[in-house]
Design a protein around this motif. Sequence first.
Motif, PDB file in Angstrom:
ATOM      1  N   LEU A   1       0.793  -1.231   0.000  1.00 19.50           N
ATOM      2  CA  LEU A   1       0.000   0.000   0.000  1.00 19.50           C
ATOM      3  C   LEU A   1       0.828   1.286   0.000  1.00 19.50           C
ATOM      4  O   LEU A   1       0.247   2.371   0.001  1.00 19.50           O
ATOM      5  CB  LEU A   1      -0.927   0.013   1.223  1.00 19.50           C
ATOM      6  CG  LEU A   1      -1.973  -1.096   1.282  1.00 19.50           C
ATOM      7  CD1 LEU A   1      -2.696  -1.075   2.608  1.00 19.50           C
ATOM      8  CD2 LEU A   1      -2.952  -0.957   0.144  1.00 19.50           C
ATOM      9  N   ALA A   2       2.151   1.169   0.009  1.00 21.18           N
ATOM     10  CA  ALA A   2       2.996   2.367   0.105  1.00 21.18           C
ATOM     11  C   ALA A   2       2.745   3.384  -1.011  1.00 21.18           C
ATOM     12  O   ALA A   2       2.639   4.583  -0.720  1.00 21.18           O
ATOM     13  CB  ALA A   2       4.466   1.970   0.158  1.00 21.18           C
ATOM     14  N   PRO A   3       2.642   2.981  -2.272  1.00 17.33           N
ATOM     15  CA  PRO A   3       2.391   4.009  -3.308  1.00 17.33           C
ATOM     16  C   PRO A   3       1.086   4.767  -3.086  1.00 17.33           C
ATOM     17  O   PRO A   3       1.036   5.985  -3.242  1.00 17.33           O
ATOM     18  CB  PRO A   3       2.341   3.200  -4.604  1.00 17.33           C
ATOM     19  CG  PRO A   3       3.080   1.955  -4.326  1.00 17.33           C
ATOM     20  CD  PRO A   3       2.854   1.662  -2.878  1.00 17.33           C
ATOM     21  N   TRP A   4       0.047   4.047  -2.715  1.00 17.15           N
ATOM     22  CA  TRP A   4      -1.248   4.687  -2.460  1.00 17.15           C
ATOM     23  C   TRP A   4      -1.167   5.626  -1.263  1.00 17.15           C
ATOM     24  O   TRP A   4      -1.696   6.742  -1.301  1.00 17.15           O
ATOM     25  CB  TRP A   4      -2.290   3.592  -2.241  1.00 17.15           C
ATOM     26  CG  TRP A   4      -3.637   4.103  -1.895  1.00 17.15           C
ATOM     27  CD1 TRP A   4      -4.558   4.625  -2.747  1.00 17.15           C
ATOM     28  CD2 TRP A   4      -4.205   4.154  -0.594  1.00 17.15           C
ATOM     29  NE1 TRP A   4      -5.680   4.989  -2.045  1.00 17.15           N
ATOM     30  CE2 TRP A   4      -5.498   4.710  -0.724  1.00 17.15           C
ATOM     31  CE3 TRP A   4      -3.767   3.781   0.670  1.00 17.15           C
ATOM     32  CZ2 TRP A   4      -6.327   4.904   0.361  1.00 17.15           C
ATOM     33  CZ3 TRP A   4      -4.605   3.971   1.747  1.00 17.15           C
ATOM     34  CH2 TRP A   4      -5.868   4.525   1.588  1.00 17.15           C
TER      35      TRP A   4
ATOM     36  N   ILE B   1       1.545   7.095   0.003  1.00 15.76           N
ATOM     37  CA  ILE B   1       2.399   8.238  -0.329  1.00 15.76           C
ATOM     38  C   ILE B   1       1.654   9.224  -1.211  1.00 15.76           C
ATOM     39  O   ILE B   1       1.788  10.444  -1.056  1.00 15.76           O
ATOM     40  CB  ILE B   1       3.713   7.762  -0.974  1.00 15.76           C
ATOM     41  CG1 ILE B   1       4.563   7.054   0.075  1.00 15.76           C
ATOM     42  CG2 ILE B   1       4.480   8.909  -1.599  1.00 15.76           C
ATOM     43  CD1 ILE B   1       5.798   6.391  -0.467  1.00 15.76           C
ATOM     44  N   ASN B   2       0.841   8.712  -2.151  1.00 16.88           N
ATOM     45  CA  ASN B   2       0.030   9.588  -3.001  1.00 16.88           C
ATOM     46  C   ASN B   2      -0.877  10.486  -2.174  1.00 16.88           C
ATOM     47  O   ASN B   2      -0.954  11.693  -2.411  1.00 16.88           O
ATOM     48  CB  ASN B   2      -0.827   8.741  -3.945  1.00 16.88           C
ATOM     49  CG  ASN B   2      -0.382   8.836  -5.366  1.00 16.88           C
ATOM     50  OD1 ASN B   2       0.463   9.642  -5.706  1.00 16.88           O
ATOM     51  ND2 ASN B   2      -0.962   7.993  -6.188  1.00 16.88           N
ATOM     52  N   HIS B   3      -1.567   9.910  -1.198  1.00 14.43           N
ATOM     53  CA  HIS B   3      -2.469  10.701  -0.364  1.00 14.43           C
ATOM     54  C   HIS B   3      -1.710  11.711   0.500  1.00 14.43           C
ATOM     55  O   HIS B   3      -2.154  12.850   0.665  1.00 14.43           O
ATOM     56  CB  HIS B   3      -3.327   9.794   0.514  1.00 14.43           C
ATOM     57  CG  HIS B   3      -4.492   9.218  -0.207  1.00 14.43           C
ATOM     58  ND1 HIS B   3      -5.624   9.936  -0.485  1.00 14.43           N
ATOM     59  CD2 HIS B   3      -4.701   7.994  -0.725  1.00 14.43           C
ATOM     60  CE1 HIS B   3      -6.471   9.194  -1.144  1.00 14.43           C
ATOM     61  NE2 HIS B   3      -5.934   7.995  -1.302  1.00 14.43           N
ATOM     62  N   MET B   4      -0.573  11.298   1.046  1.00 11.64           N
ATOM     63  CA  MET B   4       0.197  12.222   1.884  1.00 11.64           C
ATOM     64  C   MET B   4       0.794  13.363   1.061  1.00 11.64           C
ATOM     65  O   MET B   4       0.784  14.516   1.507  1.00 11.64           O
ATOM     66  CB  MET B   4       1.295  11.458   2.622  1.00 11.64           C
ATOM     67  CG  MET B   4       0.746  10.564   3.711  1.00 11.64           C
ATOM     68  SD  MET B   4       1.998   9.815   4.744  1.00 11.64           S
ATOM     69  CE  MET B   4       2.748   8.659   3.626  1.00 11.64           C
ATOM     70  N   VAL B   5       1.267  13.058  -0.132  1.00  8.16           N
ATOM     71  CA  VAL B   5       1.832  14.107  -0.992  1.00  8.16           C
ATOM     72  C   VAL B   5       0.736  15.059  -1.450  1.00  8.16           C
ATOM     73  O   VAL B   5       0.951  16.278  -1.505  1.00  8.16           O
ATOM     74  CB  VAL B   5       2.584  13.476  -2.185  1.00  8.16           C
ATOM     75  CG1 VAL B   5       2.878  14.497  -3.254  1.00  8.16           C
ATOM     76  CG2 VAL B   5       3.856  12.810  -1.712  1.00  8.16           C
ATOM     77  N   LYS B   6      -0.443  14.520  -1.758  1.00 11.52           N
ATOM     78  CA  LYS B   6      -1.558  15.388  -2.159  1.00 11.52           C
ATOM     79  C   LYS B   6      -1.941  16.337  -1.024  1.00 11.52           C
ATOM     80  O   LYS B   6      -2.163  17.532  -1.250  1.00 11.52           O
ATOM     81  CB  LYS B   6      -2.759  14.543  -2.563  1.00 11.52           C
ATOM     82  CG  LYS B   6      -3.948  15.345  -3.037  1.00 11.52           C
ATOM     83  CD  LYS B   6      -5.077  14.421  -3.472  1.00 11.52           C
ATOM     84  CE  LYS B   6      -6.284  15.209  -3.851  1.00 11.52           C
ATOM     85  NZ  LYS B   6      -7.095  15.622  -2.692  1.00 11.52           N
ATOM     86  N   PHE B   7      -1.995  15.820   0.204  1.00 11.73           N
ATOM     87  CA  PHE B   7      -2.319  16.670   1.344  1.00 11.73           C
ATOM     88  C   PHE B   7      -1.242  17.731   1.560  1.00 11.73           C
ATOM     89  O   PHE B   7      -1.554  18.909   1.770  1.00 11.73           O
ATOM     90  CB  PHE B   7      -2.488  15.817   2.604  1.00 11.73           C
ATOM     91  CG  PHE B   7      -2.779  16.618   3.838  1.00 11.73           C
ATOM     92  CD1 PHE B   7      -3.995  17.229   4.010  1.00 11.73           C
ATOM     93  CD2 PHE B   7      -1.818  16.763   4.831  1.00 11.73           C
ATOM     94  CE1 PHE B   7      -4.276  17.969   5.143  1.00 11.73           C
ATOM     95  CE2 PHE B   7      -2.079  17.502   5.966  1.00 11.73           C
ATOM     96  CZ  PHE B   7      -3.308  18.109   6.127  1.00 11.73           C
ATOM     97  N   ALA B   8       0.016  17.328   1.494  1.00 10.07           N
ATOM     98  CA  ALA B   8       1.104  18.291   1.676  1.00 10.07           C
ATOM     99  C   ALA B   8       1.115  19.334   0.565  1.00 10.07           C
ATOM    100  O   ALA B   8       1.360  20.518   0.817  1.00 10.07           O
ATOM    101  CB  ALA B   8       2.445  17.563   1.723  1.00 10.07           C
TER     102      ALA B   8
END
Length: 89
Positions: free
Chosen positions: A65-68, A70-77
Amino acid sequence: MSTEDVIALAEQGIFTILLVAGPLLIIALGIGLIVSILQATTQIQEQTLAFIPKILGVLIGIVVLAPWMINHMVKFATDIFSNLTTFVG
């Protein structure tokens, strides 16, 4: 920055945390439940027996699940940093 903006930002942050950490917590909960059922049926009452399967399950969950996540965390940041001027000024 009004109180509504702060509350909305905090709500978005908490939702992101729950969304990212939730699947890993569900994996650990499921593995713990399965191990405890196996311990109850075999009457093995070793407290440390549940830790290794949980650690391995969460590690596999992180790898999958790491890519998913990281996608959400990068979008939030990205949302936070793109609207930084509205938060400060």
